[in-house]
Write an enzyme that holds these catalytic residues in place. Structure first.
Site, PDB file in Angstrom:
ATOM      1  N   ALA A 118      24.494 -10.657 -33.988  1.00  0.00           N
ATOM      2  CA  ALA A 118      23.669 -11.799 -33.558  1.00  0.00           C
ATOM      3  C   ALA A 118      22.836 -11.402 -32.356  1.00  0.00           C
ATOM      4  O   ALA A 118      22.813 -10.238 -31.956  1.00  0.00           O
ATOM      5  CB  ALA A 118      24.568 -12.979 -33.213  1.00  0.00           C
ATOM      6  N   ASN A 119      22.140 -12.340 -31.773  1.00  0.00           N
ATOM      7  CA  ASN A 119      21.430 -12.095 -30.508  1.00  0.00           C
ATOM      8  C   ASN A 119      21.466 -13.362 -29.665  1.00  0.00           C
ATOM      9  O   ASN A 119      22.020 -14.376 -30.078  1.00  0.00           O
ATOM     10  CB  ASN A 119      19.999 -11.611 -30.763  1.00  0.00           C
ATOM     11  CG  ASN A 119      19.189 -12.637 -31.524  1.00  0.00           C
ATOM     12  OD1 ASN A 119      18.967 -13.746 -31.053  1.00  0.00           O
ATOM     13  ND2 ASN A 119      18.767 -12.272 -32.730  1.00  0.00           N
TER      14      ASN A 119
END
Ligand code: CTP
Length: 416
Positions: free
Chosen positions: A222-223
């Site tokens: 993810a980020n």
């Protein structure tokens, strides 16, 4: 005297002047408002009287200038509650950092702040302060609060400060720019001006948030994207009259009012949802799509086998949603807007992305940790087009969204 269109004929403006060197411009503002047919009542803070005299402001406005909350005569004559009601709009110009802090905190210890707390009228604020004060997180927090309270902003602009010669953002907008904001606000209130809904009849597609790329049933890549900027753009486009489809990655934000939202998890899901949502007049790709995904998603949770050997994580590239849509021959949206999240060489990288991805506009932002953009409430953006680069001051994300939507609306190609 020159003739002016009486665009503000019959409108009653309460002008609150706070204490800053820009107060001298407020005298001109009074004149400009009156030329257009408005009646202007003036309240000055104590600080303002250090820069310009109530006599000068009163002479231009053609009436008493109110300065004191506890002045027996003026409280009996008009009173702060009447001042807060008997107008169509309140304009605060210049709005100092201190007055905005008081507004955000609900203080009412002088006439200006008491009027602002007592009013239900629309309020337009034209900030003026030293760039360091404008950029301070406390001021930015207060601005975000004021915008959330429905207060409208005019400026501040970039330029040289009158007192220090320092360059930066914080200069009060010119009187004519404030007059234009007053006209826009009042005509919007009348509902008579189509420019208040510049995206009426348009379909706007927005992507927002991160994507999650599963490694196994419990883990993913993810980020840090919060989706705030994209959600704010979707809301602003809806407020500007557009039919809006928002394709959102996994974020915990509620659906913006009047926006049709498709929730997705991965980049591939996002691309599919975007393709289903087309055709669109405008597509704005604000999502922070994961560039890579695990080449194989394990069906069961990966376990440590006790050997101490870490399982390799093979990744493969995700489809580039922006580039895919921007390069479409058929059904390409009339205007394609991409974002560029950069930590280095922001403008150079953003300019490269414009041509590489085939976008019409790239909104570049510096996402270095020090700027707290990802997940934060404010953003500093640069608009990159084939014609050049326009840089905006640091603004709350809602305000970036509002300005961006209006900026984009002026660039939508008319259909052949
Ligand atoms: N974008 C996209 N699909 C991807 C990657 C990015 O649609 N797989 C879009 C983003 O929504 C944004 C623009 O492309 O509008 C630029 O995204 P950014 O993360 O800044 O750039 P990348 O393409 O990922 O390039 P790099 O990682 O090299 O900076």
């Amino acid at each position: 005297m020159a003739d002016f269109d009486a665009t503000l004929q019959g409108k009653r403006i309460l002008l609150i002047i706070a204490g800053g060197i820009a107060a001298y411009k407020s005298l001109d503002l009074i004149r400009r408002l009156k030329e257009r047919g408005a009646t202007v009542r003036v309240v000055m803070t104590k600080g303002a009287t250090e820069f310009i005299t109530p006599l000068a402001a009163g002479a231009l406005a053609g009436g008493t200038v109110y300065t004191d909350l506890f002045d027996r005569e003026s409280e009996q004559d008009v009173g702060h509650i009447r001042l807060a009601r008997e107008a169509d709009l309140i304009v605060v110009a210049p709005a100092t950092a201190d007055l905005m802090a008081k507004m955000a905190g609900g203080h009412a210890d002088d006439l200006a702040s008491a009027v602002l707390l007592a009013t239900k009228l629309p309020v337009l604020v034209a900030p003026a302060m030293n760039p360091a004060m404008w950029a301070h997180p406390a001021t930015q927090r207060n601005i975000a609060t004021l915008l959330a309270d429905g207060i409208r902003l005019a400026g501040p602009e970039r330029g040289e400060m009158a007192e220090s010669g320092e360059a930066g953002t914080g200069r009060m907008s010119e009187p004519l720019a404030i007059v234009a904001a007053v006209e826009a606000l009042l005509s919007g209130d009348n509902g008579a001006d189509a420019s208040a809904k510049p995206l009426l009849g348009k379909h706007v597609l927005v992507t927002a948030g991160p994507t999650h790329e599963p490694i196994d049933p419990v883990r993913y890549i993810a980020n840090r994207s919060s989706g705030k900027q994209g959600f704010a753009i979707a809301a602003a486009a809806a407020a500007a009259g557009a039919r809006v489809t928002l394709v959102a990655g996994p974020v915990g934000m509620a659906d913006p009012e009047g926006v049709s939202v498709r929730r997705v998890e991965t980049a591939r899901d996002m691309l599919a949802a975007v393709e289903i949502a087309l055709p669109a007049d405008i597509a704005i790709f604000a999502a922070a799509v994961a560039d890579w995904r695990p080449a194989h998603e394990a069906v069961s949770k990966l376990k440590k086998d006790g050997s101490g050997i870490v399982p390799p994580l093979h990744v493969t590239e995700n489809p580039d949603i922006l580039a895919t849509i921007a390069h479409r021959r058929d059904g390409r949206p009339g205007l394609v807007v991409g974002f560029a999240a950069e930590t280095d060489d922001v403008l150079e990288n953003a300019t490269k992305k414009l041509s590489r991805k085939g976008a019409d506009i790239i909104v570049a932002n510096d996402v270095s940790p020090a700027n707290n953009v990802m997940g934060g409430a404010a953003n500093t953006v640069h608009l990159v087009t084939a014609e050049g680069i326009e840089s905006w001051p640091q603004l709350p994300k809602d305000e970036v969204a509002r300005r961006l939507v209006h900026w984009i609306a002026g660039r939508v190609p008319t259909k052949a």
